[in-house]
Design a protein around this motif. Structure first.
Motif, short mmCIF file in Angstrom:
data_model
loop_
_atom_site.label_atom_id
_atom_site.label_comp_id
_atom_site.label_asym_id
_atom_site.label_seq_id
_atom_site.Cartn_x
_atom_site.Cartn_y
_atom_site.Cartn_z
N ASP A 1 0.84 -1.20 0.00
CA ASP A 1 0.00 0.00 0.00
C ASP A 1 0.87 1.24 0.00
O ASP A 1 2.07 1.18 0.30
CB ASP A 1 -0.90 0.03 1.25
CG ASP A 1 -2.04 -0.97 1.18
OD1 ASP A 1 -2.51 -1.25 0.06
OD2 ASP A 1 -2.45 -1.47 2.24
N GLY A 2 0.25 2.38 -0.28
CA GLY A 2 0.99 3.63 -0.22
C GLY A 2 0.35 4.69 -1.08
O GLY A 2 -0.52 4.40 -1.91
N PRO A 3 0.76 5.94 -0.90
CA PRO A 3 0.18 7.05 -1.66
C PRO A 3 0.68 7.08 -3.10
O PRO A 3 1.61 6.36 -3.48
CB PRO A 3 0.66 8.28 -0.88
CG PRO A 3 1.96 7.84 -0.29
CD PRO A 3 1.76 6.40 0.08
N PRO B 1 -10.29 3.89 3.46
CA PRO B 1 -9.31 4.96 3.33
C PRO B 1 -7.88 4.43 3.33
O PRO B 1 -7.60 3.34 3.85
CB PRO B 1 -9.57 5.83 4.56
CG PRO B 1 -10.12 4.86 5.57
CD PRO B 1 -10.96 3.90 4.77
N LEU B 2 -6.99 5.20 2.72
CA LEU B 2 -5.57 4.87 2.74
C LEU B 2 -5.05 5.03 4.16
O LEU B 2 -5.12 6.11 4.74
CB LEU B 2 -4.80 5.79 1.79
CG LEU B 2 -3.27 5.73 1.86
CD1 LEU B 2 -2.77 4.36 1.41
CD2 LEU B 2 -2.66 6.83 0.98
N THR B 3 -4.53 3.96 4.72
CA THR B 3 -3.97 4.00 6.07
C THR B 3 -2.94 2.90 6.23
O THR B 3 -2.94 1.92 5.46
CB THR B 3 -5.08 3.85 7.13
OG1 THR B 3 -4.53 4.04 8.44
CG2 THR B 3 -5.72 2.47 7.07
N GLN B 4 -2.09 3.03 7.20
CA GLN B 4 -1.06 2.02 7.45
C GLN B 4 -1.47 1.14 8.62
O GLN B 4 -1.81 1.64 9.70
CB GLN B 4 0.29 2.69 7.76
CG GLN B 4 1.42 1.69 8.01
CD GLN B 4 2.73 2.38 8.34
OE1 GLN B 4 2.84 3.60 8.22
NE2 GLN B 4 3.73 1.61 8.74
N THR B 5 -1.45 -0.16 8.42
CA THR B 5 -1.78 -1.08 9.50
C THR B 5 -0.58 -1.23 10.43
O THR B 5 0.57 -0.99 10.05
CB THR B 5 -2.16 -2.47 8.96
OG1 THR B 5 -1.05 -3.01 8.23
CG2 THR B 5 -3.37 -2.37 8.04
N GLY C 1 -1.80 -1.26 -4.06
CA GLY C 1 -2.95 -0.36 -4.08
C GLY C 1 -2.96 0.54 -2.86
O GLY C 1 -1.90 0.97 -2.38
N ARG C 2 -4.16 0.79 -2.33
CA ARG C 2 -4.29 1.68 -1.18
C ARG C 2 -5.01 1.02 0.00
O ARG C 2 -5.00 1.57 1.10
CB ARG C 2 -5.03 2.96 -1.58
CG ARG C 2 -4.17 3.90 -2.42
CD ARG C 2 -5.02 5.05 -2.96
NE ARG C 2 -4.19 6.04 -3.64
CZ ARG C 2 -3.63 5.87 -4.83
NH1 ARG C 2 -3.79 4.74 -5.47
NH2 ARG C 2 -2.90 6.84 -5.38
#
Length: 255
Positions: A29-31, A213-217, A155-156
């Motif tokens: 994931d990432g922007p 939403p885009l977020t980091q686990t 992806g995001r």
């Protein structure tokens, strides 16, 4: 590497001798502009795994919405939701030649247009769109686990929603300046300031939307790649995947 079409949603990679990966999933994931696509494809090639660009799926659906005369940036969610159920989206998972087709039409170039880029965030935020795309993505992942050496998915919302059970979870990022420069080279523009502003707009939209939403686990490893070359990033991800699949002895030091 030959590709064969799955009757429903995917175009799978052909037979490989001694595929590596043991069916693992690498979730990245990432922007925008963080290097997800290049890293994911490079890792998939290095480990003879499949590759899935989930962002291309949302772009393909956005292209379909635009192709049907709907302004993706201003259309109401109901109109987008109605159109979202119609096209057959087929993704090629060969990392050396990933393809994107909508009802049999190759749209790999068309989905990178400025019009699609401007509308994809709004389209991808529609709940019905995400529901359908996530279901397709999970089908592709399940097939790759079952029939090949696994898959690298970028992806995001891969680590948070699509594949929270992935053996390797990575949140790829870089400074805004580095991301703007990378994206400017990709789209061949010299207006880095405008590119940076667009990235910031998409970051805000993607991280604040109600749906996925885009977020980091907490269990995802953050890789800040501003000062790293692409080869260095790929080598690190490959190392993590080798450790996850038991192909090397895990290191005891920090990554």
């Amino acid at each position: 590497m030959n590709a064969q079409d799955n009757a429903r949603t995917t175009e799978t990679a052909g037979e490989r001798s001694a595929p590596r990966g043991d069916g693992i999933v690498i979730a990245i994931d990432g922007p925008s502009g963080s290097g997800k696509s290049s890293t994911a494809r490079g890792t998939a090639r290095a480990r003879e795994m499949r590759y899935l660009d989930t962002g291309a799926m949302y772009r393909a659906l956005t292209w379909w919405v635009l192709h049907n005369g709907v302004d993706a940036t201003t259309a109401d969610a109901a109109a987008v939701a109605r159109l979202a159920a119609q096209p057959v989206i087929t993704m090629g998972t060969d990392p050396t030649d990933p393809t994107v087709r909508v009802d049999g039409t190759d749209v790999a170039e068309d989905i990178r247009s400025p019009e699609v880029t401007s509308g994809v965030s709004a389209v991808s935020a529609v709940p019905e769109v995400r529901e359908r795309m996530v279901a397709l993505q999970r089908d592709i992942i399940a097939e790759a686990r079952r029939d090949s050496g696994g898959i690298v998915v970028e992806g995001r919302d891969i680590t948070t929603v699509v594949a929270p059970e992935a053996e390797v979870k990575i949140y790829l990022t870089a400074s805004a300046e580095a991301r703007a420069e990378r994206r400017s080279r990709e789209v061949r523009t010299s207006d880095i300031a405008a590119t940076r502003a667009d990235l910031m707009r998409r970051d805000l939209f993607d991280s604040s939307r109600a749906e996925s939403p885009l977020t980091q686990t907490e269990d995802a490893l953050e890789l800040e790649t501003t000062g790293m070359s692409l080869d260095e990033v790929i080598a690190l991800v490959v190392k993590l995947a080798d450790e996850a699949s038991g192909e090397v002895v895990p290191s005891t030091g920090a990554v």
